[in-house]
Design a protein around this motif. Structure first.
Motif, mmCIF file in Angstrom:
data_model
loop_
_atom_site.group_PDB
_atom_site.id
_atom_site.type_symbol
_atom_site.label_atom_id
_atom_site.label_comp_id
_atom_site.label_asym_id
_atom_site.label_seq_id
_atom_site.Cartn_x
_atom_site.Cartn_y
_atom_site.Cartn_z
ATOM 1 N N TYR A 271 -14.782 -27.345 2.797
ATOM 2 C CA TYR A 271 -15.128 -25.941 3.020
ATOM 3 C C TYR A 271 -14.173 -25.324 4.052
ATOM 4 O O TYR A 271 -13.653 -24.221 3.845
ATOM 5 N N LEU A 272 -13.935 -26.024 5.134
ATOM 6 C CA LEU A 272 -13.017 -25.519 6.163
ATOM 7 C C LEU A 272 -11.583 -25.455 5.639
ATOM 8 O O LEU A 272 -10.858 -24.481 5.890
ATOM 9 N N PHE A 273 -11.159 -26.467 4.897
ATOM 10 C CA PHE A 273 -9.805 -26.491 4.340
ATOM 11 C C PHE A 273 -9.585 -25.294 3.418
ATOM 12 O O PHE A 273 -8.600 -24.560 3.543
ATOM 13 N N PHE A 274 -10.508 -25.082 2.481
ATOM 14 C CA PHE A 274 -10.350 -23.967 1.553
ATOM 15 C C PHE A 274 -10.600 -22.625 2.227
ATOM 16 O O PHE A 274 -10.100 -21.602 1.767
ATOM 17 N N GLY A 275 -11.329 -22.641 3.323
ATOM 18 C CA GLY A 275 -11.479 -21.425 4.124
ATOM 19 C C GLY A 275 -10.156 -20.990 4.734
ATOM 20 O O GLY A 275 -9.816 -19.801 4.754
ATOM 21 N N VAL A 276 -9.396 -21.964 5.217
ATOM 22 C CA VAL A 276 -8.060 -21.665 5.750
ATOM 23 C C VAL A 276 -7.169 -21.132 4.627
ATOM 24 O O VAL A 276 -6.468 -20.125 4.804
ATOM 25 N N LEU A 277 -7.205 -21.770 3.469
ATOM 26 C CA LEU A 277 -6.407 -21.285 2.334
ATOM 27 C C LEU A 277 -6.842 -19.886 1.895
ATOM 28 O O LEU A 277 -6.003 -19.050 1.532
ATOM 29 N N THR A 278 -8.142 -19.614 1.948
ATOM 30 C CA THR A 278 -8.642 -18.274 1.614
ATOM 31 C C THR A 278 -8.079 -17.243 2.581
ATOM 32 O O THR A 278 -7.682 -16.143 2.176
ATOM 33 N N THR A 279 -8.002 -17.596 3.849
ATOM 34 C CA THR A 279 -7.421 -16.702 4.847
ATOM 35 C C THR A 279 -5.949 -16.438 4.537
ATOM 36 O O THR A 279 -5.481 -15.294 4.624
ATOM 37 N N VAL A 280 -5.235 -17.469 4.146
ATOM 38 C CA VAL A 280 -3.826 -17.317 3.773
ATOM 39 C C VAL A 280 -3.689 -16.397 2.562
ATOM 40 O O VAL A 280 -2.827 -15.510 2.534
ATOM 41 N N VAL A 281 -4.554 -16.591 1.567
ATOM 42 C CA VAL A 281 -4.533 -15.720 0.383
ATOM 43 C C VAL A 281 -4.802 -14.273 0.787
ATOM 44 O O VAL A 281 -4.102 -13.349 0.355
ATOM 45 N N GLY A 282 -5.798 -14.063 1.623
ATOM 46 C CA GLY A 282 -6.143 -12.717 2.062
ATOM 47 C C GLY A 282 -5.029 -12.048 2.848
ATOM 48 O O GLY A 282 -4.621 -10.919 2.541
ATOM 49 N N LEU A 283 -4.506 -12.751 3.830
ATOM 50 C CA LEU A 283 -3.430 -12.180 4.648
ATOM 51 C C LEU A 283 -2.147 -12.013 3.835
ATOM 52 O O LEU A 283 -1.474 -10.984 3.922
ATOM 53 N N GLY A 284 -1.822 -13.030 3.051
ATOM 54 C CA GLY A 284 -0.602 -12.972 2.247
ATOM 55 C C GLY A 284 -0.625 -11.843 1.234
ATOM 56 O O GLY A 284 0.349 -11.098 1.089
ATOM 57 N N SER A 285 -1.739 -11.689 0.540
ATOM 58 C CA SER A 285 -1.825 -10.613 -0.446
ATOM 59 C C SER A 285 -1.842 -9.244 0.227
ATOM 60 O O SER A 285 -1.318 -8.271 -0.323
ATOM 61 N N PHE A 286 -2.387 -9.156 1.433
ATOM 62 C CA PHE A 286 -2.359 -7.892 2.179
ATOM 63 C C PHE A 286 -0.915 -7.507 2.507
ATOM 64 O O PHE A 286 -0.487 -6.377 2.272
ATOM 65 N N VAL A 287 -0.168 -8.461 3.022
ATOM 66 C CA VAL A 287 1.234 -8.200 3.375
ATOM 67 C C VAL A 287 2.036 -7.810 2.138
ATOM 68 O O VAL A 287 2.820 -6.842 2.165
ATOM 69 N N ILE A 288 1.849 -8.540 1.048
ATOM 70 C CA ILE A 288 2.572 -8.233 -0.191
ATOM 71 C C ILE A 288 2.206 -6.833 -0.692
ATOM 72 O O ILE A 288 3.083 -6.050 -1.084
ATOM 73 N N ALA A 289 0.927 -6.500 -0.660
ATOM 74 C CA ALA A 289 0.486 -5.182 -1.122
ATOM 75 C C ALA A 289 1.090 -4.071 -0.264
ATOM 76 O O ALA A 289 1.515 -3.029 -0.788
ATOM 77 N N ILE A 290 1.157 -4.279 1.034
ATOM 78 C CA ILE A 290 1.773 -3.285 1.931
ATOM 79 C C ILE A 290 3.255 -3.150 1.603
ATOM 80 O O ILE A 290 3.793 -2.043 1.509
ATOM 81 N N GLU A 291 3.929 -4.289 1.395
ATOM 82 C CA GLU A 291 5.360 -4.268 1.051
ATOM 83 C C GLU A 291 5.611 -3.576 -0.286
ATOM 84 O O GLU A 291 6.672 -2.995 -0.501
ATOM 85 N N LEU A 292 4.639 -3.622 -1.177
ATOM 86 C CA LEU A 292 4.759 -2.944 -2.469
ATOM 87 C C LEU A 292 4.471 -1.445 -2.362
ATOM 88 O O LEU A 292 4.565 -0.725 -3.343
ATOM 89 N N GLY A 293 4.113 -1.002 -1.162
ATOM 90 C CA GLY A 293 3.912 0.424 -0.937
ATOM 91 C C GLY A 293 2.482 0.901 -1.079
ATOM 92 O O GLY A 293 2.235 2.116 -1.075
ATOM 93 N N LEU A 294 1.525 -0.002 -1.207
ATOM 94 C CA LEU A 294 0.125 0.421 -1.289
ATOM 95 C C LEU A 294 -0.363 0.883 0.081
ATOM 96 O O LEU A 294 0.126 0.426 1.114
ATOM 97 N N SER A 295 -1.318 1.772 0.070
ATOM 98 C CA SER A 295 -1.900 2.236 1.340
ATOM 99 C C SER A 295 -2.641 1.085 2.002
ATOM 100 O O SER A 295 -2.998 0.094 1.350
ATOM 101 N N THR A 296 -2.913 1.229 3.279
ATOM 102 C CA THR A 296 -3.623 0.191 4.021
ATOM 103 C C THR A 296 -4.991 -0.074 3.412
ATOM 104 O O THR A 296 -5.384 -1.231 3.234
ATOM 105 N N ALA A 297 -5.714 0.986 3.066
ATOM 106 C CA ALA A 297 -7.059 0.821 2.504
ATOM 107 C C ALA A 297 -7.013 0.086 1.169
ATOM 108 O O ALA A 297 -7.800 -0.832 0.927
ATOM 109 N N VAL A 298 -6.083 0.467 0.298
ATOM 110 C CA VAL A 298 -5.971 -0.185 -1.009
ATOM 111 C C VAL A 298 -5.497 -1.627 -0.832
ATOM 112 O O VAL A 298 -6.024 -2.546 -1.470
ATOM 113 N N ALA A 299 -4.524 -1.839 0.039
ATOM 114 C CA ALA A 299 -4.022 -3.192 0.300
ATOM 115 C C ALA A 299 -5.145 -4.090 0.821
ATOM 116 O O ALA A 299 -5.269 -5.248 0.405
#
Length: 136
Positions: free
Chosen positions: A15-43
């Motif tokens: 649970y803790l291991f996949f929780g860390v990976l979930t955090t990486v997915v969340g942060l990583g996809s946020f950064v990618i979405a921002i880099e793609l030009g999406l607004s902060t709210a949408v990202a």
């Protein structure tokens, strides 16, 4: 020692291991979405959706080993998972407002402490409500 073995086992470690990976997915996809030009709210919405989906799948398969793949069952199970995450998020927000805005405590420190409670709360909801006896 019995309590330690009960608290630290395959389920909690995964649970803790996949929780860390979930955090990486969340942060990583946020950064990618921002880099793609999406607004902060949408990202943020996209990153939260991807993180919740990733968490559901990994919790179902690897952490709680839920084996029922019937579509109707999946929809109910996923709705419970999302509902539980929403409840915990609302409680976290209320607690943060109380600790930071009412009592004037340090926001970053309080966020870290509430995140610890979020992890525990999400685990309890997942174990005893969402994935309860779904291993058959």
């Amino acid at each position: 020692m019995k309590i330690f073995r009960k608290l630290v086992n395959r389920e909690t470690i995964s649970y803790l291991f996949f929780g860390v990976l979930t955090t990486v997915v969340g942060l990583g996809s946020f950064v990618i979405a921002i880099e793609l030009g999406l607004s902060t709210a949408v990202a943020n919405a996209v990153s939260n959706a991807l993180a919740i989906l990733f968490a559901y799948v990994t919790n179902k398969i690897f952490v709680f080993q839920s084996r029922n793949w019937a579509v109707k069952f999946l929809l109910v199970e996923f709705a419970k998972f999302c509902g539980a995450r929403l409840i915990v998020a609302v409680l976290e927000t209320l607690l943060l407002v109380l600790l930071v805005d009412v009592f004037g405590l340090h926001s970053t420190i309080m966020k870290f402490l509430t995140l610890c409670l979020v992890v525990v709360g999400n685990y309890i909801f997942s174990k005893w409500i969402v994935f309860r006896s779904n291993k058959g």
